[in-house]
Design an enzyme around this catalytic site. Structure first.
Site: not given
Ligand code: NDP
Length: 244
Positions: A152
């Protein structure tokens, strides 16, 4: 009145992306709420935005699929006329020591986090209006280097490198490209599969001694998307309460 600026938020349906979508709409952007499969969650974000007078549209597209991404950008240009901001927020995380990673999860994380970001950045590089913004979501684990986060973190480290290089490639168009790297943030990506004890321990890691909320991260993204953030370019901004 001039047409509003248009922002695409990938993964805008849940977690950090939902908070970013809502905040950018409050700041006057028309917001495209991209999602992978959860239509109800995306429509709920759109309804929230519209109920407070904002403009939003939910668009399904798997960002790992370059053709689907191309079609999404074309649809936005057809419906809204232009695109000003890309927030590359969609991401997935699967934790395991390297010795125990399986091929399908290696591929899936690279396809979504790295190739997905490349797909959207490439379209944005070709289509964004001058003075636009590209904001990529990385992670502070690139700095923390915690066990089990290897694949990741590697995908996100690559996104940070692309961020700085694309900023240079877009010279002359007044488009900034930056990354925001959150620490532990209270969303299903972070919380699911962790024990209460582990969540408590990780929430105490930053000197500010709590998890981030999605709004904490949305505030930083909103700054970079705003005119006030316009002199920050090619950078990774760690928003993590001081964890690293
Ligand atoms: P969530 O799992 O809460 O939400 C993920 C979102 O991404 C959802 O809206 C999902 O859509 C969408 N998604 C996943 N795969 C795809 C795809 N292939 N195409 C289009 N949309 C996609 O994640 P977070 O809000 O926690 O994370 C958001 C970003 O922040 C990520 O890049 C993560 O790596 C980064 N991040 C998060 C941290 C944390 O602690 N939460 C820390 C550091 C970075 P659907 O609803 O349709 O599934």
């Amino acid at each position: 009145m001039a047409d509003p600026k248009v922002a695409l938020v990938t993964g805008g349906s849940r977690g950090i992306g939902a908070a970013i979508s809502t905040r950018l709409a409050q700041d006057g952007f028309a917001v495209i709420v991209n999602y992978a499969g959860n239509t109800a969650a995306a429509e709920s974000v759109v309804n929230d935005i519209e109920s407070t007078g904002g403009k939003a549209l939910a668009l399904q597209a798997d960002i790992a699929d370059s053709e689907a991404v191309r079609q999404m950008f074309e649809r936005i240009e057809a419906d809204f006329g232009h695109i000003d901001v890309l927030v590359n927020n969609a991401g997935i995380m699967k934790l395991a020591p390297l010795a125990q990673t399986d091929d399908s999860w290696i591929d899936k994380q690279i396809d979504t986090n790295l190739k997905g970001s490349i797909n959207t950045m490439r379209e944005a590089a070709n289509r964004l209006r001058d003075s636009g913004r590209i904001i990529n979501l990385s992670t502070s684990v690139v700095g923390l280097k915690l066990e089990t986060y290897g694949i990741y973190a590697a995908t996100k480290a690559a996104v940070e490198t692309l961020t700085a290089i694309l900023a240079k490639e877009l010279r002359g168009r007044s488009i900034t490209v930056n990354a925001v790297a959150p620490g532990p943030t209270a969303t299903s990506l972070f919380l699911d599969g962790k024990s209460d004890e582990l969540i408590e321990r990780m929430s105490k890691m930053p000197p500010l001694e709590r998890l981030a909320t999605p709004d904490d991260i949305a505030h930083v993204v909103a700054f970079l998307a705003s005119p006030e953030g316009g002199w920050v370019n090619g950078q990774t901004l760690r928003a993590n309460g001081g964890i690293v």
